[in-house]
Design a protein around this motif. Structure first.
Motif, short mmCIF file in Angstrom:
data_model
loop_
_atom_site.label_atom_id
_atom_site.label_comp_id
_atom_site.label_asym_id
_atom_site.label_seq_id
_atom_site.Cartn_x
_atom_site.Cartn_y
_atom_site.Cartn_z
N ALA A 304 0.86 -1.19 0.00
CA ALA A 304 0.00 0.00 0.00
C ALA A 304 0.89 1.23 0.00
CB ALA A 304 -0.91 0.00 1.23
N VAL A 305 0.31 2.37 -0.35
CA VAL A 305 1.07 3.61 -0.27
C VAL A 305 1.41 3.88 1.19
CG1 VAL A 305 -0.01 4.57 -2.33
CG2 VAL A 305 -1.02 5.02 -0.09
N MET A 306 2.48 4.59 1.41
CA MET A 306 2.90 4.91 2.78
C MET A 306 1.85 5.79 3.44
SD MET A 306 6.55 6.43 4.00
CE MET A 306 6.96 6.62 5.75
N PRO A 307 1.38 5.42 4.64
CA PRO A 307 0.36 6.23 5.30
C PRO A 307 0.89 7.61 5.69
CG PRO A 307 1.20 4.57 6.81
CD PRO A 307 1.79 4.26 5.46
N GLN A 308 -0.02 8.55 5.86
CA GLN A 308 0.38 9.88 6.30
C GLN A 308 0.49 9.90 7.82
OE1 GLN A 308 -1.94 13.28 4.87
NE2 GLN A 308 -1.30 14.46 6.66
N ILE A 309 1.72 9.77 8.29
CA ILE A 309 1.98 9.76 9.73
C ILE A 309 2.05 11.19 10.27
CG2 ILE A 309 3.57 9.01 11.53
CD1 ILE A 309 2.15 6.72 10.06
N GLY A 310 2.63 12.08 9.49
CA GLY A 310 2.76 13.47 9.90
C GLY A 310 1.44 14.22 9.84
N LYS A 311 1.44 15.42 10.40
CA LYS A 311 0.21 16.20 10.56
C LYS A 311 -0.09 17.12 9.38
CE LYS A 311 1.14 16.48 15.54
NZ LYS A 311 1.48 17.42 16.65
N ALA A 312 0.87 17.33 8.50
CA ALA A 312 0.72 18.41 7.52
C ALA A 312 0.21 17.99 6.14
CB ALA A 312 2.05 19.16 7.37
N LYS A 313 0.77 16.93 5.58
CA LYS A 313 0.45 16.62 4.19
C LYS A 313 0.88 15.19 3.85
CE LYS A 313 4.90 18.23 2.37
NZ LYS A 313 5.59 19.13 1.40
N LYS A 314 0.42 14.72 2.69
CA LYS A 314 0.92 13.48 2.13
C LYS A 314 2.27 13.75 1.49
CE LYS A 314 -3.56 11.40 1.02
NZ LYS A 314 -4.41 10.86 -0.06
N ALA A 315 3.22 12.89 1.73
CA ALA A 315 4.54 13.03 1.12
C ALA A 315 5.28 11.71 1.27
CB ALA A 315 5.34 14.15 1.78
N VAL A 316 6.10 11.40 0.30
CA VAL A 316 6.90 10.17 0.39
C VAL A 316 8.20 10.39 -0.37
CG1 VAL A 316 5.74 9.14 -1.62
CG2 VAL A 316 6.92 7.66 0.02
N TYR A 317 9.28 9.97 0.25
CA TYR A 317 10.59 10.06 -0.38
C TYR A 317 10.67 9.06 -1.52
CZ TYR A 317 15.71 10.21 -0.84
OH TYR A 317 16.98 10.34 -1.32
N ALA A 318 11.30 9.45 -2.60
CA ALA A 318 11.44 8.56 -3.75
C ALA A 318 12.79 8.76 -4.42
CB ALA A 318 10.32 8.81 -4.76
N GLY A 319 13.20 7.76 -5.13
CA GLY A 319 14.32 7.85 -6.05
C GLY A 319 13.78 7.70 -7.47
N SER A 320 14.63 7.88 -8.43
CA SER A 320 14.22 7.74 -9.82
C SER A 320 15.43 7.42 -10.68
CB SER A 320 13.55 9.02 -10.32
OG SER A 320 13.27 8.95 -11.71
N HIS A 321 15.29 6.43 -11.54
CA HIS A 321 16.31 6.16 -12.55
C HIS A 321 15.96 6.92 -13.82
CE1 HIS A 321 16.62 2.18 -10.27
NE2 HIS A 321 17.80 2.73 -10.15
N GLY A 322 16.96 7.47 -14.46
CA GLY A 322 16.73 8.15 -15.73
C GLY A 322 17.92 7.98 -16.65
N PHE A 323 17.73 8.27 -17.91
CA PHE A 323 18.80 8.22 -18.91
C PHE A 323 19.46 9.58 -19.03
CE2 PHE A 323 15.62 5.06 -20.13
CZ PHE A 323 16.39 3.92 -20.37
N VAL A 324 20.78 9.62 -19.00
CA VAL A 324 21.53 10.85 -19.19
C VAL A 324 22.61 10.63 -20.24
CG1 VAL A 324 21.10 11.70 -16.85
CG2 VAL A 324 23.14 10.33 -17.31
N VAL A 325 23.05 11.72 -20.84
CA VAL A 325 24.03 11.66 -21.92
C VAL A 325 25.24 12.51 -21.55
CG1 VAL A 325 24.45 12.07 -24.38
CG2 VAL A 325 22.16 11.41 -23.59
N PRO A 326 26.45 11.94 -21.60
CA PRO A 326 27.65 12.73 -21.31
C PRO A 326 27.78 13.91 -22.27
CG PRO A 326 28.17 10.39 -21.34
CD PRO A 326 26.78 10.53 -21.88
#
Length: 432
Positions: A304-326
């Motif tokens: 399931a998506v990470m529950p909102q434990i904090g009081k302010a907003k929905k948020a979740v840390y993420a990483g991302s793979h992408g293609f880059v060109v030298p």
């Protein structure tokens, strides 16, 4: 002035510390500027020689995900004869080390490579990456065709430096058998539900815990999520900020679970995962990459998506793979080949989704085939709330002291406020 520019002068000289992945080798082509893919119906002239233009593609996927990317590359290579992608995987612990050498010396340099999105600003600041706007335009790739978060993060001075492949946020895994036994019908979605659930799920006599608090990894995904959810920041625009009241409250929340016996104390690296595999940890927060391990273990688990434990907003840390060109890749045939391959991947990344990843291509995300993948579509449900590491050069080095001090707080070696104050002091030393 942008955040990255405000901090470039003071941080640029520092050594990047990022999650280490993978590398390979390449040569530098000196082509004669043949036609691009868009001008040739998706195929290039190969410089007029009749020989396929070859590009070397470095990948970090040395785990179970490697064969899925190889399948994509093989499918592309067999789909046409103008270009050939040479796919190289190296042990993940050496990726950025070898990449630094290749990009700085020009020897055995790749033509295309995978990079974590939060590494892009640092490599761009070192003038080692080229914008992909023109390449993408010629290949018929539109930034609007991808999830917004990585596009926005990797756009620097109005230029885009990556073509996203996937987004991997923290998610919540839970043991369905333990939930059923405790009479919990659905995974928690907020703090009140979570706190109530872990109380019910804990059976100290049987050594079963509601939530085993990790003291080390993957706190790098968990703690930032909690801080953001509670209205805090890791970086306030000019300074580290994880000793704020909002952050300290979340540290104390983690420690409280140990003190209440919901979690055992002194959890060693991967201890929470070991107990999850043994059916003695009801919930854990981790990344999509855990799916194959849990499948192979035959666990009756849900995600399931990470529950909102904090009081302010929905948020979740993420990483991302992408293609880059030298930046050093200037051969027109190679650039056309890269664009053609990336166009293919963006439309055919369902094969990557099958590895357990939630892909960044909107076309694939919206397809019936992707939506039928229950796990991956659940992961994608977090995309609107994902946040990446602060867009600060060499952030990995700056934030490194936090993890040891967070561990001290969770283990009860230091009060939460003192641990976070100490983490801030050490991070400031690293910045200077």
């Amino acid at each position: 002035m942008s955040k990255r520019n405000r901090n470039k002068a003071s941080i640029l000289a520092m050594t990047l510390l990022v999650p280490l992945l993978a590398a390979g080798c390449s040569g530098n082509g000196n082509g004669n500027g043949g036609s691009n893919a868009a001008e040739n119906g998706g195929k290039a002239s190969g410089g007029g020689s009749g020989k396929a233009t070859e590009i070397l593609f470095w990948s970090p996927f040395s785990g179970s995900d490697g064969p899925f990317m190889k399948k994509i590359v093989d499918s592309y290579n067999s789909s046409q004869d103008a270009y050939k992608v040479k796919f190289v995987i190296q042990p993940n612990g050496e990726y950025y080390k070898q990449l630094d050498v290749a990009l700085s010396t020009g020897k055995e340099r790749p033509d295309l490579m995978i990079m974590h999105v939060d590494s892009v600003p640092t490599y761009q600041s070192k003038d080692q990456l080229q914008p992909v706007d023109d390449l993408a335009s010629k290949a018929g790739i539109d930034a609007a065709d991808f999830a917004e978060a990585p596009i926005k993060y990797a756009t620097i001075d109005s230029k885009l430096y990556t073509i996203p492949l996937d987004i991997h946020p923290a998610v919540m895994y839970y043991n369905k058998d333990l939930f059923e036994k405790a009479g919990i019908a659905a995974p928690p979605t907020n703090r009140a539900e979570f706190d109530a659930a872990v109380e019910k799920l804990t059976d100290k006599d049987k050594g079963v815990y509601g939530y085993v608090v990790p003291t080390l990894w993957p706190q790098q995904f968990i703690f930032p999520s909690l801080v953001w959810q509670n209205g805090g920041e890791l970086w306030n625009g000019t300074d580290v900020a994880y000793n704020s009241p909002e952050a300290v409250e979340m540290v104390q929340w983690l420690r409280d679970m140990v003190e209440k016996g919901i979690s055992p104390g002194n959890v060693q690296q991967d201890g929470e995962n070991t107990l999850f595999l043994q059916g003695k940890n009801a919930i854990q927060f981790n990344g999509p990459w855990m799916k194959s391990q849990f499948d192979e273990a035959g666990l009756n688990y849900g995600v399931a998506v990470m529950p909102q434990i904090g009081k302010a907003k929905k948020a979740v840390y993420a990483g991302s793979h992408g293609f880059v060109v030298p930046k050093a890749v200037t051969d027109a045939d190679k650039l056309a080949a890269i664009g053609d391959f990336l166009k293919f991947v963006s439309g055919d990344s369902l094969a990557w989704a099958e590895s357990g990843q939630a892909v960044a291509s909107n076309k694939v995300l919206e397809s019936a085939e992707f939506k039928a993948l229950e796990f991956q579509s659940t992961v994608a449900g977090s995309f609107a709330d994902v946040q990446f590491a602060p867009n600060v050069l060499n952030w990995g080095t700056i934030v490194e002291p936090l993890w040891g001090e967070l561990s001290n707080a969770i283990l009860g070696k230091k009060p939460a406020q003192q641990a976070m104050d100490d983490a801030v002091a050490k991070s400031r030393q690293a910045m200077n």
